[in-house]
Design an enzyme around this catalytic site. Structure first.
Site, PDB file in Angstrom:
ATOM      1  N   LYS A   1       0.906  -1.570   0.209  1.00  0.00           N
ATOM      2  CA  LYS A   1       0.020  -0.116  -0.115  1.00  0.00           C
ATOM      3  C   LYS A   1       1.091   1.014  -0.489  1.00  0.00           C
ATOM      4  CE  LYS A   1      -2.334   1.859   4.009  1.00  0.00           C
ATOM      5  NZ  LYS A   1      -2.096   3.141   3.863  1.00  0.00           N
TER       6      LYS A   1
ATOM      7  N   ASP B   1      -3.443   4.400  -1.864  1.00  0.00           N
ATOM      8  CA  ASP B   1      -4.562   5.057  -0.896  1.00  0.00           C
ATOM      9  C   ASP B   1      -4.291   6.005  -1.444  1.00  0.00           C
ATOM     10  OD1 ASP B   1      -5.993   5.128   1.772  1.00  0.00           O
ATOM     11  OD2 ASP B   1      -4.315   4.387   2.483  1.00  0.00           O
TER      12      ASP B   1
ATOM     13  N   LYS C   1      -7.000   8.672  -1.389  1.00  0.00           N
ATOM     14  CA  LYS C   1      -8.508   8.757  -0.310  1.00  0.00           C
ATOM     15  C   LYS C   1      -8.990   9.978  -1.132  1.00  0.00           C
ATOM     16  CE  LYS C   1      -8.122   6.993   4.092  1.00  0.00           C
ATOM     17  NZ  LYS C   1      -6.307   6.459   4.348  1.00  0.00           N
TER      18      LYS C   1
ATOM     19  N   ASP D   1     -13.610  14.637  -3.622  1.00  0.00           N
ATOM     20  CA  ASP D   1     -13.931  16.373  -5.172  1.00  0.00           C
ATOM     21  C   ASP D   1     -15.361  15.775  -5.342  1.00  0.00           C
ATOM     22  OD1 ASP D   1     -13.145  18.457  -6.059  1.00  0.00           O
ATOM     23  OD2 ASP D   1     -11.587  17.766  -5.525  1.00  0.00           O
TER      24      ASP D   1
ATOM     25  N   THR E   1     -11.153   6.034  11.386  1.00  0.00           N
ATOM     26  CA  THR E   1     -11.704   6.237  12.356  1.00  0.00           C
ATOM     27  C   THR E   1     -10.856   6.716  13.424  1.00  0.00           C
ATOM     28  OG1 THR E   1      -8.622   4.947  11.549  1.00  0.00           O
ATOM     29  CG2 THR E   1     -11.068   3.557  12.167  1.00  0.00           C
TER      30      THR E   1
ATOM     31  N   ARG F   1       3.326  -1.110  10.809  1.00  0.00           N
ATOM     32  CA  ARG F   1       4.520  -1.404  11.750  1.00  0.00           C
ATOM     33  C   ARG F   1       5.258  -2.334  12.007  1.00  0.00           C
ATOM     34  NH1 ARG F   1       2.256   4.097  14.246  1.00  0.00           N
ATOM     35  NH2 ARG F   1       0.341   2.771  13.319  1.00  0.00           N
TER      36      ARG F   1
HETATM   37  O1  C5P Z   1       1.331   0.635  11.123  1.00  0.00           O
HETATM   38  P1  C5P Z   1       0.154   0.429  10.419  1.00  0.00           P
HETATM   39  O2  C5P Z   1      -0.375  -1.366  11.241  1.00  0.00           O
HETATM   40  O3  C5P Z   1      -0.376   1.078  11.944  1.00  0.00           O
HETATM   41  O4  C5P Z   1      -0.146   0.768   9.825  1.00  0.00           O
HETATM   42  C1  C5P Z   1      -1.730   0.836   8.954  1.00  0.00           C
HETATM   43  C2  C5P Z   1      -1.565   1.442   8.060  1.00  0.00           C
HETATM   44  O5  C5P Z   1      -3.509   1.671   7.401  1.00  0.00           O
HETATM   45  C3  C5P Z   1      -0.612   3.164   7.917  1.00  0.00           C
HETATM   46  O6  C5P Z   1      -0.813   3.084   6.097  1.00  0.00           O
HETATM   47  C4  C5P Z   1      -2.732   3.693   8.058  1.00  0.00           C
HETATM   48  O7  C5P Z   1      -2.408   5.544   7.733  1.00  0.00           O
HETATM   49  C5  C5P Z   1      -3.930   2.559   7.720  1.00  0.00           C
HETATM   50  N1  C5P Z   1      -5.140   3.056   8.010  1.00  0.00           N
HETATM   51  C6  C5P Z   1      -5.565   2.708   9.524  1.00  0.00           C
HETATM   52  N2  C5P Z   1      -6.480   2.328   9.638  1.00  0.00           N
HETATM   53  C7  C5P Z   1      -7.879   3.541   9.164  1.00  0.00           C
HETATM   54  C8  C5P Z   1      -7.223   3.188   7.771  1.00  0.00           C
HETATM   55  C9  C5P Z   1      -5.838   3.484   7.434  1.00  0.00           C
HETATM   56  O8  C5P Z   1      -4.653   2.739  10.231  1.00  0.00           O
HETATM   57  N3  C5P Z   1      -9.095   3.066   9.791  1.00  0.00           N
END
Ligand code: C5P
Length: 237
Positions: free
Chosen positions: A35, A62, A64, A67, A121, A212
């Site tokens: 992603k 991604d 998002k 518009d 979220t 992460r």
């Molecule tokens: O590092 P981590 O596993 O938390 O990364 C989750 C990814 O998903 C990040 O790119 C974050 O921006 C994205 N994301 C999220 N929660 C959402 C939508 C997108 O963590 N509700």
């Protein structure tokens, strides 16, 4: 028990292109999907996406988008030469906007699925109300999910905790892509409402997005490998 597939997508949230390519080099063989979000796309643009695709990865872009319908459709058309398989828009942009995005993708890049993001979220009921949305967040997610399906998009990005209830109101053909996934025992970082890869897969996610826990692992390829084997055994049970 769901028997369908659930695949891992790496959230490539790294500070620069060099560290991204080094990470992808280590993960090759244990990962198919990546992603690319706003952080990398704004900095490095289409060339970066092409280079990642040239390494053999499938791309979820991604961005998002939100518009007026014509502008979103034009943006989707502008991406037509990019080797991307998924692209996000905001469901809050409305039915006409989602329809315009889905039609532009079908016209210009038939391999591209448009995914709708329902309620970020980062919103809770109160902050949603402050924007004029009176429904509680959970109901707004359901409302936007139904609207997204009717508008012809291919799937939704949602919390793994929403998958089970969404599966009751939308068609099984809609892809559900879920961030907020943490292997058991790993740091939750600031993610509050998380599920493990196995429980997300069992609930009916088609793809999980993990950043992460892989990017910061001592050995990222072992972390990816162990998530993949957790997904596989959850679906074989
Ligand atoms: O590092 P981590 O596993 O938390 O990364 C989750 C990814 O998903 C990040 O790119 C974050 O921006 C994205 N994301 C999220 N929660 C959402 C939508 C997108 O963590 N509700």
């Amino acid at each position: 028990m769901s028997k369908k597939d659930c695949k891992l997508i790496l959230a490539l949230d790294l500070p620069d292109a060099d560290s991204a390519f080094a990470m992808l080099g280590r993960l090759k063989g244990n990962l198919s999907w990546v992603k690319i979000g706003l952080q990398m796309y704004v900095k490095y643009g289409a060339d970066f996406v092409r280079k990642v695709a040239d390494m053999g990865f499938k791309i979820f872009l991604d961005l998002k988008l939100y518009d007026i319908p014509n502008t979103v459709a034009s943006a989707v058309e502008s991406l037509k030469d990019l080797p991307i398989s998924m692209l996000t828009v905001h469901a809050g942009g409305g039915s006409d906007m989602m329809k315009a995005a889905a039609e532009a993708a079908a016209r210009t890049n038939p391999n591209l699925s448009i995914l709708a993001v329902t309620v970020l979220t980062s919103f809770d009921d109160d902050s949603l109300k402050a924007t004029g949305v009176a429904l509680p967040a959970a109901e707004q997610v359901g409302l936007l999910a139904r609207l997204a399906e009717k508008s012809g998009v291919g799937g939704l990005v949602c919390s793994p905790l929403e998958v089970e209830s969404l599966r009751k109101i939308i068609s099984p053909k809609m892809l559900l892509v879920t961030p907020g996934v943490r292997p058991s025992g790993s740091d939750k970082n600031e993610q509050k409402r998380v599920m493990t890869p196995a429980s997300s897969a069992r609930a009916g996610s088609d793809f999980i997005v993990v950043g992460r826990p892989i990017l910061r692992a001592e050995d990222p390829s072992i972390a990816a490998l162990s998530i993949n084997s957790e997904l596989k055994s959850a679906l074989e049970e």
